[in-house]
Design a protein around this motif. Sequence first.
Motif, PDB file in Angstrom:
ATOM      1  N   SER A  63     -47.582  15.403 -51.221  1.00 54.26           N
ATOM      2  CA  SER A  63     -46.687  15.538 -53.062  1.00 54.26           C
ATOM      3  C   SER A  63     -47.149  14.447 -53.084  1.00 54.26           C
ATOM      4  CB  SER A  63     -45.856  16.085 -52.580  1.00 54.26           C
ATOM      5  OG  SER A  63     -45.316  15.743 -52.152  1.00 54.26           O
ATOM      6  N   SER A  64     -46.585  14.573 -55.366  1.00 66.24           N
ATOM      7  CA  SER A  64     -46.599  13.598 -55.428  1.00 66.24           C
ATOM      8  C   SER A  64     -45.508  13.252 -55.640  1.00 66.24           C
ATOM      9  CB  SER A  64     -47.186  14.086 -57.499  1.00 66.24           C
ATOM     10  OG  SER A  64     -48.205  14.415 -57.322  1.00 66.24           O
ATOM     11  N   ARG A  65     -44.895  11.948 -55.445  1.00 66.03           N
ATOM     12  CA  ARG A  65     -43.792  11.304 -55.239  1.00 66.03           C
ATOM     13  C   ARG A  65     -43.356   9.444 -55.618  1.00 66.03           C
ATOM     14  NH1 ARG A  65     -44.002  12.265 -50.322  1.00 66.03           N
ATOM     15  NH2 ARG A  65     -44.367   9.953 -49.605  1.00 66.03           N
ATOM     16  N   PHE A  66     -42.331   9.850 -56.854  1.00 62.72           N
ATOM     17  CA  PHE A  66     -41.970   8.165 -56.618  1.00 62.72           C
ATOM     18  C   PHE A  66     -41.107   7.230 -55.789  1.00 62.72           C
ATOM     19  CE2 PHE A  66     -43.181   7.928 -61.461  1.00 62.72           C
ATOM     20  CZ  PHE A  66     -44.348   8.220 -61.020  1.00 62.72           C
ATOM     21  N   GLY A  67     -40.777   6.193 -55.188  1.00 61.86           N
ATOM     22  CA  GLY A  67     -40.157   6.311 -53.997  1.00 61.86           C
ATOM     23  C   GLY A  67     -39.947   6.417 -52.624  1.00 61.86           C
ATOM     24  N   GLY A  68     -39.254   6.120 -52.495  1.00 63.80           N
ATOM     25  CA  GLY A  68     -39.456   6.310 -50.526  1.00 63.80           C
ATOM     26  C   GLY A  68     -40.711   5.753 -49.587  1.00 63.80           C
ATOM     27  N   PRO A  82     -36.801   8.666 -52.308  1.00 63.19           N
ATOM     28  CA  PRO A  82     -38.300   9.100 -52.630  1.00 63.19           C
ATOM     29  C   PRO A  82     -37.545  10.380 -54.110  1.00 63.19           C
ATOM     30  CG  PRO A  82     -36.549   9.826 -51.313  1.00 63.19           C
ATOM     31  CD  PRO A  82     -35.647   8.446 -51.435  1.00 63.19           C
ATOM     32  N   VAL A  83     -38.298  10.522 -55.084  1.00 64.04           N
ATOM     33  CA  VAL A  83     -37.857  11.440 -56.260  1.00 64.04           C
ATOM     34  C   VAL A  83     -38.932  12.534 -56.006  1.00 64.04           C
ATOM     35  CG1 VAL A  83     -37.949  11.914 -58.132  1.00 64.04           C
ATOM     36  CG2 VAL A  83     -36.477  10.128 -57.504  1.00 64.04           C
ATOM     37  N   LYS A  84     -39.117  13.609 -55.940  1.00 65.30           N
ATOM     38  CA  LYS A  84     -40.066  15.130 -56.482  1.00 65.30           C
ATOM     39  C   LYS A  84     -40.998  14.715 -57.745  1.00 65.30           C
ATOM     40  CE  LYS A  84     -41.716  19.154 -55.439  1.00 65.30           C
ATOM     41  NZ  LYS A  84     -41.676  20.648 -54.566  1.00 65.30           N
ATOM     42  N   VAL A  85     -41.752  14.998 -58.180  1.00 61.34           N
ATOM     43  CA  VAL A  85     -42.109  14.980 -59.395  1.00 61.34           C
ATOM     44  C   VAL A  85     -43.331  15.870 -60.435  1.00 61.34           C
ATOM     45  CG1 VAL A  85     -41.637  12.434 -59.968  1.00 61.34           C
ATOM     46  CG2 VAL A  85     -44.049  13.065 -59.766  1.00 61.34           C
ATOM     47  N   ARG A  86     -43.277  15.747 -61.745  1.00 58.62           N
ATOM     48  CA  ARG A  86     -43.624  16.842 -62.062  1.00 58.62           C
ATOM     49  C   ARG A  86     -45.103  16.239 -63.530  1.00 58.62           C
ATOM     50  NH1 ARG A  86     -42.129  19.624 -67.115  1.00 58.62           N
ATOM     51  NH2 ARG A  86     -40.332  19.148 -67.088  1.00 58.62           N
ATOM     52  N   THR A 105     -55.965   7.902 -84.487  1.00 57.13           N
ATOM     53  CA  THR A 105     -56.811   6.565 -83.924  1.00 57.13           C
ATOM     54  C   THR A 105     -55.989   6.137 -82.717  1.00 57.13           C
ATOM     55  OG1 THR A 105     -58.458   6.364 -85.972  1.00 57.13           O
ATOM     56  CG2 THR A 105     -58.152   4.673 -84.202  1.00 57.13           C
ATOM     57  N   VAL A 106     -54.713   6.149 -82.723  1.00 58.70           N
ATOM     58  CA  VAL A 106     -53.517   4.845 -81.754  1.00 58.70           C
ATOM     59  C   VAL A 106     -53.621   5.889 -80.773  1.00 58.70           C
ATOM     60  CG1 VAL A 106     -53.883   2.952 -83.285  1.00 58.70           C
ATOM     61  CG2 VAL A 106     -52.122   5.016 -83.845  1.00 58.70           C
ATOM     62  N   SER A 107     -53.517   7.053 -81.009  1.00 58.21           N
ATOM     63  CA  SER A 107     -52.953   8.132 -79.844  1.00 58.21           C
ATOM     64  C   SER A 107     -53.741   8.491 -78.957  1.00 58.21           C
ATOM     65  CB  SER A 107     -52.522   9.534 -80.994  1.00 58.21           C
ATOM     66  OG  SER A 107     -51.486   9.358 -82.095  1.00 58.21           O
ATOM     67  N   GLU A 108     -53.114   8.392 -77.772  1.00 50.80           N
ATOM     68  CA  GLU A 108     -54.071   8.574 -76.628  1.00 50.80           C
ATOM     69  C   GLU A 108     -52.840  10.240 -75.601  1.00 50.80           C
ATOM     70  OE1 GLU A 108     -54.807   6.016 -73.910  1.00 50.80           O
ATOM     71  OE2 GLU A 108     -54.557   4.619 -75.454  1.00 50.80           O
ATOM     72  N   ALA A 109     -53.670  10.578 -75.290  1.00 45.93           N
ATOM     73  CA  ALA A 109     -53.055  12.145 -74.517  1.00 45.93           C
ATOM     74  C   ALA A 109     -52.875  11.663 -72.887  1.00 45.93           C
ATOM     75  CB  ALA A 109     -53.647  12.904 -74.056  1.00 45.93           C
ATOM     76  N   CYS A 110     -51.143  12.190 -72.872  1.00 46.66           N
ATOM     77  CA  CYS A 110     -51.017  11.310 -71.449  1.00 46.66           C
ATOM     78  C   CYS A 110     -50.705  12.052 -70.723  1.00 46.66           C
ATOM     79  CB  CYS A 110     -49.930  10.168 -71.950  1.00 46.66           C
ATOM     80  SG  CYS A 110     -48.703  11.109 -72.029  1.00 46.66           S
ATOM     81  N   TYR A 111     -49.768  12.141 -68.957  1.00 47.45           N
ATOM     82  CA  TYR A 111     -48.774  12.992 -68.566  1.00 47.45           C
ATOM     83  C   TYR A 111     -47.587  12.256 -68.409  1.00 47.45           C
ATOM     84  CZ  TYR A 111     -52.326  15.748 -67.404  1.00 47.45           C
ATOM     85  OH  TYR A 111     -53.612  16.730 -67.174  1.00 47.45           O
ATOM     86  N   ARG A 112     -46.511  12.915 -68.773  1.00 49.02           N
ATOM     87  CA  ARG A 112     -45.193  12.075 -69.128  1.00 49.02           C
ATOM     88  C   ARG A 112     -44.858  12.988 -67.443  1.00 49.02           C
ATOM     89  NH1 ARG A 112     -43.112   9.091 -71.443  1.00 49.02           N
ATOM     90  NH2 ARG A 112     -40.565   9.491 -72.287  1.00 49.02           N
ATOM     91  N   VAL A 113     -43.515  11.810 -66.913  1.00 50.53           N
ATOM     92  CA  VAL A 113     -43.302  12.297 -65.082  1.00 50.53           C
ATOM     93  C   VAL A 113     -41.821  12.980 -65.332  1.00 50.53           C
ATOM     94  CG1 VAL A 113     -43.685  11.298 -63.720  1.00 50.53           C
ATOM     95  CG2 VAL A 113     -45.141  10.250 -64.805  1.00 50.53           C
ATOM     96  N   PHE A 114     -41.742  13.773 -65.310  1.00 47.56           N
ATOM     97  CA  PHE A 114     -40.099  14.208 -64.616  1.00 47.56           C
ATOM     98  C   PHE A 114     -39.797  13.955 -63.745  1.00 47.56           C
ATOM     99  CE2 PHE A 114     -42.274  15.177 -68.793  1.00 47.56           C
ATOM    100  CZ  PHE A 114     -41.011  15.206 -69.663  1.00 47.56           C
ATOM    101  N   PRO A 115     -38.816  13.764 -62.995  1.00 44.05           N
ATOM    102  CA  PRO A 115     -38.189  13.997 -61.539  1.00 44.05           C
ATOM    103  C   PRO A 115     -37.342  15.750 -61.143  1.00 44.05           C
ATOM    104  CG  PRO A 115     -36.297  12.766 -63.440  1.00 44.05           C
ATOM    105  CD  PRO A 115     -37.614  13.638 -64.004  1.00 44.05           C
ATOM    106  N   VAL A 116     -38.052  15.933 -60.478  1.00 43.59           N
ATOM    107  CA  VAL A 116     -37.301  17.390 -59.883  1.00 43.59           C
ATOM    108  C   VAL A 116     -36.635  17.885 -58.572  1.00 43.59           C
ATOM    109  CG1 VAL A 116     -39.169  18.563 -61.416  1.00 43.59           C
ATOM    110  CG2 VAL A 116     -39.868  17.940 -59.020  1.00 43.59           C
TER     111      VAL A 116
END
Length: 318
Positions: free
Chosen positions: A50-55, A144-148, A29-40
């Motif tokens: 493209s998907s990117r954090f920062g920059g 800038p960090v590329k992510v998956r 009940t208290v769980s949700e699906a999500c996407y974990r974000v990893f630096p690549v």
Amino acid sequence: MKLNDDERSRLHQILVSEGLERHAELFETVSEACYRVFPVGEGESSSIGSSRFGGEPDLPKDFLWPGEEDEEAAIFLAQINLSDVTCEELPREGLLSLWCWGTDAAADPVGVEAHLFDGSIPLERRSAPDPEEMCDEYLTELEPVKVRFERAISLGWDHPRLDGLRNANDDYYEAFDRIKKTFSDTAIGQFLGAAVSWDGTNLYHSLALEVHDKLDCQYAPIFDSMKNYEQAIVEASKNGREWRVVDLKRNKSCVRWLIENHDAIASEASRWQCLLRIDSNEEMNLWINDADPLFCFIRKQDLASRDFRRMTGRVLQS
């Protein structure tokens, strides 16, 4: 997002290993699906859109940098290519860009702005305004960090029922800690899913109080009734905890308001969805307060209608 069959099976296996399978319904009940974000890797040379954090962000040519007109330019946080994730409320194509203002204090809301660019709109990489025009001098040089993205399970550890279960049995404390470690990894963020603080702060409760213009009550203790509140004062006084007595009495008006408006607060809290969490991390050179995370929230109804005009955020200071 709801858990799929594989995720429910994995959660059940973890609970069985900890002897908690009889509480599987509560955990689900208290769980949700999500996407974990990893630096690549570094994102400076990543392709446009493209998907990117920062920059530097990729933007339409005529798009005005948020806040630049007021010389209080927002900090660009991230852009997410929607082909990298699957969410019923969002299109399969396009670019979602997120920005923020004011990450100085955990007690104050963070300004958050998001823009969804259609996949057919041409984009170009844009340099940030002059650092002197930016809203936060400490966040002007995010790398800038590329992510998956990797689909995962997020557990709402601060949910009252789960918290009550943990407090009801001393043996559960260690079991809960082991389960938490099961979900820990090298991710630098999370897209969708449950928003869980490291210091026990119920962020959804804080959001509801903001809506009711009662943020001054966000750190007040919570009681089921004024009778229990008065009893807590008696117990604190009896045990010589005068600091506790002073704190309780100082928060009396907030305690009363929280009790009287419990249902309204719970209802408002349930309307919010964590859209993105970004952790302080070395890859981006992002450091918020004491290396804490930034949470970006949107109302579930607004997400369903793809309306990003009323977002808000929170940072911790733990």
